[in-house]
Scaffold this motif. Structure first.
Motif, PDB file in Angstrom:
ATOM      1  N   THR A   9      47.228  40.282  41.097  1.00 11.70           N
ATOM      2  CA  THR A   9      45.792  40.177  41.338  1.00 11.70           C
ATOM      3  C   THR A   9      45.028  40.043  40.021  1.00 11.70           C
ATOM      4  O   THR A   9      45.191  40.866  39.118  1.00 11.70           O
ATOM      5  CB  THR A   9      45.296  41.413  42.105  1.00 11.70           C
ATOM      6  N   THR A  10      44.239  38.977  39.913  1.00 13.17           N
ATOM      7  CA  THR A  10      43.423  38.618  38.733  1.00 13.17           C
ATOM      8  C   THR A  10      44.247  38.496  37.456  1.00 13.17           C
ATOM      9  O   THR A  10      43.708  38.630  36.352  1.00 13.17           O
ATOM     10  CB  THR A  10      42.257  39.616  38.513  1.00 13.17           C
ATOM     11  N   ASP A  11      45.533  38.232  37.574  1.00 11.67           N
ATOM     12  CA  ASP A  11      46.418  38.141  36.404  1.00 11.67           C
ATOM     13  C   ASP A  11      47.069  36.763  36.353  1.00 11.67           C
ATOM     14  O   ASP A  11      48.163  36.555  36.875  1.00 11.67           O
ATOM     15  CB  ASP A  11      47.479  39.247  36.472  1.00 11.67           C
ATOM     16  N   TYR A  45      43.753  34.136  43.142  1.00 10.85           N
ATOM     17  CA  TYR A  45      43.412  34.957  41.967  1.00 10.85           C
ATOM     18  C   TYR A  45      43.051  36.378  42.390  1.00 10.85           C
ATOM     19  O   TYR A  45      43.519  37.360  41.804  1.00 10.85           O
ATOM     20  CB  TYR A  45      42.253  34.290  41.234  1.00 10.85           C
ATOM     21  N   ASP A  46      42.235  36.494  43.434  1.00 11.06           N
ATOM     22  CA  ASP A  46      41.828  37.808  43.947  1.00 11.06           C
ATOM     23  C   ASP A  46      42.820  38.375  44.957  1.00 11.06           C
ATOM     24  O   ASP A  46      42.627  39.471  45.472  1.00 11.06           O
ATOM     25  CB  ASP A  46      40.448  37.718  44.581  1.00 11.06           C
ATOM     26  N   TYR A 373      39.437  31.100  34.854  1.00  9.95           N
ATOM     27  CA  TYR A 373      39.516  31.634  36.217  1.00  9.95           C
ATOM     28  C   TYR A 373      38.451  32.715  36.426  1.00  9.95           C
ATOM     29  O   TYR A 373      37.747  32.736  37.445  1.00  9.95           O
ATOM     30  CB  TYR A 373      40.905  32.213  36.490  1.00  9.95           C
ATOM     31  N   LYS A 374      38.343  33.624  35.462  1.00  5.76           N
ATOM     32  CA  LYS A 374      37.373  34.710  35.590  1.00  5.76           C
ATOM     33  C   LYS A 374      35.939  34.177  35.497  1.00  5.76           C
ATOM     34  O   LYS A 374      35.062  34.581  36.281  1.00  5.76           O
ATOM     35  CB  LYS A 374      37.597  35.768  34.511  1.00  5.76           C
ATOM     36  N   ARG A 377      35.229  32.425  38.785  1.00 11.46           N
ATOM     37  CA  ARG A 377      35.094  33.396  39.876  1.00 11.46           C
ATOM     38  C   ARG A 377      33.758  34.129  39.805  1.00 11.46           C
ATOM     39  O   ARG A 377      33.080  34.328  40.820  1.00 11.46           O
ATOM     40  CB  ARG A 377      36.255  34.384  39.811  1.00 11.46           C
TER      41      ARG A 377
END
Length: 390
Positions: A9-11, A45-46, A373-374, A377
């Motif tokens: 997750t988120t990595d 991603y989440d 990505y972050k 998002r």
């Protein structure tokens, strides 16, 4: 080679991984010249979508140059061909492919037995999008193996830039299919929830298809500005009532056609149902947040159409099916049948009817992908669409 790899997750990390190899006579290998981060990648991603494994390569919007061709693909492809790769992997031979229903190809999901348990039947294999859809390595990488490459490709001319062509892989045909599913008539108002990349393409598609009025609903200023530039009236749902404003714009009758370009991670401005969805999702009693679907069902004009290109992954709660049935609404959904639309859409790009590159706000190298990505998002730095250059 370098690739963007999911580790949890988120990595997302830019890792060194083995180069892809020809594994089947219908395969081809492409050197990726451009790829992109899609809104549906954020569901991975989440970690809202099941079926991801640590080490999976991300990405399903890619294009590049053919560098190797399997013996059974040589009739359709050769080394040096410039191609866009649709996110849907298609055999071109099964009953569904023959009908043009490419996103439900019967043969390309190598984990079809798992998809059948989840959905009742298998759907097509997809690049970089969970083991429910085959666990195929994605295209956010320097090289990509393309299974069933003789069918799964779009040849493109050298006269147009990558930026003009890349989105034939997904978001342009997705927005187009969303609008086509509405059977737009010249008297129609089309309301589009979500002014992200797919919503932006749906706005311009609805206008190209002759809608009288197109309305875009979002709360991000940059997205609303882009929607207005494309010809839409905009509603900021943080600042005004969506239902009241839509009724005002349609003389109380509601829009004939409604498009959900948001999907499973819908946000709303402090509504009771949005808070309910957050709690249900956090306690794993619901997988998706369907605020947009509820709102569309409520506000859509009787005998209207709800078109749903937004991705949903599992189980939804409190859907007002009584309103849908009693108002006689038609619901049309689906992953995009990319190759059904691409000849027409490529022609429209070549003729200058539309230049899909308008949606790009950020272009970076692959190594900057994890940070993007972050940023994407969290809607930072005015980010609407990210193109990566391996």
């Amino acid at each position: 080679m370098k690739a963007l790899v999911w580790h949890g997750t988120t990595d997302i990390r830019c890792d060194s991984v083995p180069d892809p190899q020809i594994e089947h006579p219908r395969d081809a290998i492409i050197k990726v010249t451009s790829c992109a981060i899609c809104g549906s990648d954020l569901h991975l991603y989440d970690h809202f979508m099941p079926g991801m494994k640590s080490g999976d390569i991300m990405g399903h919007e890619s294009m590049g140059e053919v560098v190797e061709v399997g013996p059974e693909a040589k009739g359709k492809l050769k080394v040096g061909d410039r191609v866009v790769i649709p996110f849907t992997i298609i055999c071109g031979e099964c009953d569904q492919c023959k009908r043009g229903n490419f996103s439900v190809c019967e043969r390309t999901n190598r984990n079809g037995h798992i998809a059948a348990k989840a959905f009742g039947h298998t759907t097509a294999g997809l690049f970089g999008y969970t083991h429910l859809t085959g666990g195929y390595p994605g295209g956010q990488a320097e090289y990509l193996r393309v299974p069933f490459a003789d069918a799964t490709h779009i040849k493109v001319p050298s006269t147009l830039s990558d930026e003009q062509l890349l989105f034939l892989s997904d978001i342009f045909p997705t927005g187009w299919q969303a609008a086509v599913q509405c059977d737009i008539e010249p008297t129609d108002t089309v309301a589009i929830w979500g002014a992200g990349p797919v919503g932006q393409m749906a706005i311009r598609s609805a206008i190209l298809l002759g809608a009288k009025q197109v309305i875009a609903i979002d709360r991000v200023p940059e997205r609303l500005d882009m929607a207005r530039a494309g010809g839409a009236i905009t509603i900021n749902f943080d600042e005004e009532s969506v239902i009241e404003r839509l009724n005002e714009l349609t003389n109380g009758k509601g829009p004939e056609k409604c498009i959900d370009s948001v999907g499973m991670e819908a946000h709303a401005a402090g509504t009771v149902d949005a808070m309910y969805d957050r709690v249900k999702q956090a306690t794993m009693m619901e997988t998706d947040r369907p605020h947009v679907l509820r709102e569309m069902a409520y506000v859509c004009r009787p005998a209207g159409t709800l078109s749903v290109p937004g991705v949903y992954g599992g189980l939804l709660d409190k859907i007002p099916f009584g309103a849908i049935m009693n108002k006689g609404l038609t619901i049309r959904t689906g992953q995009t049948h990319v190759n059904r639309w691409t000849d027409d859409l490529l022609r429209r790009i070549e003729e200058g009817q539309i230049d899909p590159s308008f949606v790009i706000t950020h272009t970076v190298g692959l190594d900057e992908g994890p940070d993007m990505y972050k940023i994407f998002r969290d809607k930072q730095d005015g980010c609407i669409k990210v193109v990566l250059k391996p």
